[in-house]
Scaffold this motif. Sequence first.
Motif, PDB file in Angstrom:
ATOM      1  N   ALA A 119       0.831  -1.208   0.000  1.00 39.14           N
ATOM      2  CA  ALA A 119       0.000   0.000   0.000  1.00 39.14           C
ATOM      3  C   ALA A 119       0.864   1.256   0.000  1.00 39.14           C
ATOM      4  CB  ALA A 119      -0.933   0.009   1.217  1.00 39.14           C
TER       5      ALA A 119
ATOM      6  N   GLY B  91      -6.542   1.331   2.465  1.00 37.68           N
ATOM      7  CA  GLY B  91      -5.882   0.034   2.402  1.00 37.68           C
ATOM      8  C   GLY B  91      -6.881  -1.073   2.649  1.00 37.68           C
TER       9      GLY B  91
ATOM     10  N   GLU C 199      -0.407   3.534  -2.911  1.00 41.81           N
ATOM     11  CA  GLU C 199      -1.117   4.735  -2.492  1.00 41.81           C
ATOM     12  C   GLU C 199      -0.280   6.001  -2.698  1.00 41.81           C
ATOM     13  OE1 GLU C 199      -4.630   5.040  -0.975  1.00 41.81           O
ATOM     14  OE2 GLU C 199      -4.316   3.664  -2.622  1.00 41.81           O
TER      15      GLU C 199
END
Lengths: 162, 737
Positions: free
Chosen positions: B367, B440, B371
């Motif tokens: 992540a 997440g 992200e």
Amino acid sequence: MTTTFRFTVNGKARTVKTEADRPLLEVLREDLGLTGAKYGCGEGQCRSCTVLLDGKPVTSCVAPISAAAGKKVVTIEGLAKDGALHPVQEAFAAEGAIQCGYCVPGMILTTAALLERTPRPTDGQIVDALNGNLCRCCGYPRILAAVRRAAEMRGGANAGQD
Amino acid sequence: MSAKAYSVIGTRPIRHDGADKVTGRALYGADFTAAGLLHGAIVRSPHAHARIKSIDTTRALAFPGVKAVVTSADFPETAERMVDLGEGDTPLSYARGNVLAIDKVLYRGHAVAAVAAASPHVAEEAAALIDVVYERLPCVLTAPEAMLESAPQLHDGKSNLASQFQHVLGDAAKGFAEADVVVEREFNTATVHQGYIEPHNATALWNNDGRVHVWCSTQGSFVVRDCTALILDIPVSRVKVTPMEIGGGFGGKIPVYLEPVAALLSKKSGRPVKIVMTRKDCFEATGPTPGSFMRVKIGATKDGRITAAQAYLAFEAGAYPGAMVGPAGMTVFAPYDIPNAVVDGFDVVVNKPSTAAYRAPGAPNAAFATESVIDELAQKLGIDPIEFRLKNAAKEGTRRVDGPKFRRIGCVEVLEAMKNHPHYSAPLGGPNRGRGVAVGFWFNVGLQSSATLNVNADGTVNLVEGSTDIGGTRTSIAMQAAEVLGIPVADVNPSVADTDSVGFTAVTGGSRTTFATGWAAYEAAQDVVRQMKQRAAKLWEVEAAAVSFDSGVFTSGGRKLTFKELADQLPATGGPVVGSATVNPRGVGGSFAGNIVDVEVDPETGKTTILRFTAVQDVGKAIHPSYVEGQMQGGSVQGIGWALNEEYFMGADGTMMNSSFLDYRMPTALDLPMIDTCIVEVANPGHPFGVRGVGEANIVPPTPAIANAIERATGVRMTRLPMSPPTVMEALWSAGN
């Protein structure tokens, strides 16, 4: 070489014959069967081994038994009096300030000592007092709430309320 | 969101073990003692990679007070075969080799031999007298280096690249060709540790009848039973594990390290043997989470639609195969509906401790990469980062890159809750400040659980279950039984039983305990109701089908008995009622979590201060909201530590340079702002109460949310964890700030 040490543990006079450099934590846990204080790091960094020595929180994993000679030791086992939980213990249970519970004895004793000297602590004073006590489950927000609640409970009792 | 009114679920009762835990009476593994107890000490490798030329135990055995010495030569002689230690098949020699090294040591701290003696100090002194001759070998410490042809090989005749996989969805090349903007970056994350405060411990007694009894702190008593039996080559029925209270685990207390060693020492000495790790042992010789090297590339059209994504994930397994790169591949793009994607994953052995699970294992690494790239794309496209995520959010029916299609999930609901949260529109109020967001996913697991309910004549119920309780699950499980039985939760008395006394129950992990063991308790309570209806029918001389049960009251016609009144009649109507159930649930519901984080970065020192932190999570149904909030705060804070401070500093020779709490810096009360929580409840249709499981997804978004906040504060994108002051300073200097 062994030495004889006399001290008070949870209000009871104790005598221990042992090596002077053994950690207080080890003597409490192994010689006196008081397992409430926990080993977490052995270097005074996590404070799960906290006990009160003459009312002051100490990390018993690095304090030698000789440091306790002639002094009053209070462990988590000695905090409840006459079957009644200490207000800090009650607050921790009521606030749910426990996940795994391993750091809790040290947190409670540190808080009890804080409230003895500072009955109405500010949030800053609470954080300063508990700053070295590690909680990895991270109950810090809930632990802080429990300390505030304990202060109120004690304050209320002092003011003759409840 | 369930409209059903519950009487117990959703309330915040005091936990059943609260009094034990505030008085110091709760007994954790190291608190266990037994008559004739011996203490064990482990001899550990001073080298990260070496061949063991010889081990001479003569001097140790001759040392006064020593009762037994063991090495891997004491393992039973069995042919190599594949065994399942709960996380897939692995060669038996690997399972044994991590417990006591066979022929080679593969990391500094690797256990080589063990001693049992009358006191811990004697055991330690004697351990120092075991003479091990090593032939040192060059070591390799990162996945990219270990994958080179020239790299030292850890396992003779086997590549350091233990396994690899590829997930493909659609046509990534075509998808990238359709994109107007493409962002590609490389990321590195350091090895970090779960950091539970209670060190590993185990006591074992190998009895004269050949039965082995183990007392230890573990996330899975049945895992310990099965692994100990496999490693010692004895039937599982000969091993009994009594789980003691556990002082944190976070995935790290699933594997066995000490139990088989304590058992072998007990076999030789004829006495119970206890071994407790030091903090240094925990850092050097348990299972931290993998360091990783990742490359993520995502493309989108001008109007903000993601067209393709690609990930390269190389994870450090440590000494033995099994880095959690699989879950990283499952979660890396999970929050998004992406038509074309390809994910390559590599499981690479290196000379570091063999990695283990750590809260949503693999997902936080992945992540961090995804992200960060998503955030940069949103910036390039000039779209609000939450809007960009919402435009592409996964929903029911979205196919994940690794294959499965989502059932009902709460990704959109979490993003909406973030967008509408007052934090998102609050002013930042100062220079050098930035606000970051990230989401997440963790899929959660089901697995087997068992529960038994014994009805007492006074109307209370004893609940026997097998999930070791790390965060209050005795209560969250008991609450589900109480809800079915229509009785107060205080009338349900939960016990975590040993492996002889309850049906098989998998680990406390995978966010499964409240979900699966709670479900077992729900079914066991249904079994109690079914049996008690029969008793009422007997009393009233009607068919059982004519008896109704609602909110703790049995009725038929005009007759009525409360649960308590009927419990009192059990002896007279056929004897005790015992309800039991086992489950292996399929209806697992994954959980999405999101963070909004405000930071201030000191341009002089590179220090990042968290000013405000909001954790949002879809939990399905919050059984005990306080414990749900506690999990959300706990995962957030571990994520903050991972983001800003925590890392294994490795010397070139494979020595961990910071194996103490002084130098491995975990967050303290002073480091943190209030962690605000926002519970989102999108009921999981696969669970009777809608539970999803809440323990893990919360650790996934913090590292990228903080990285994104740092970027907004400084204009510099961080691609390395942890984002400690020197790393941030270096990034600021490279960017010319």
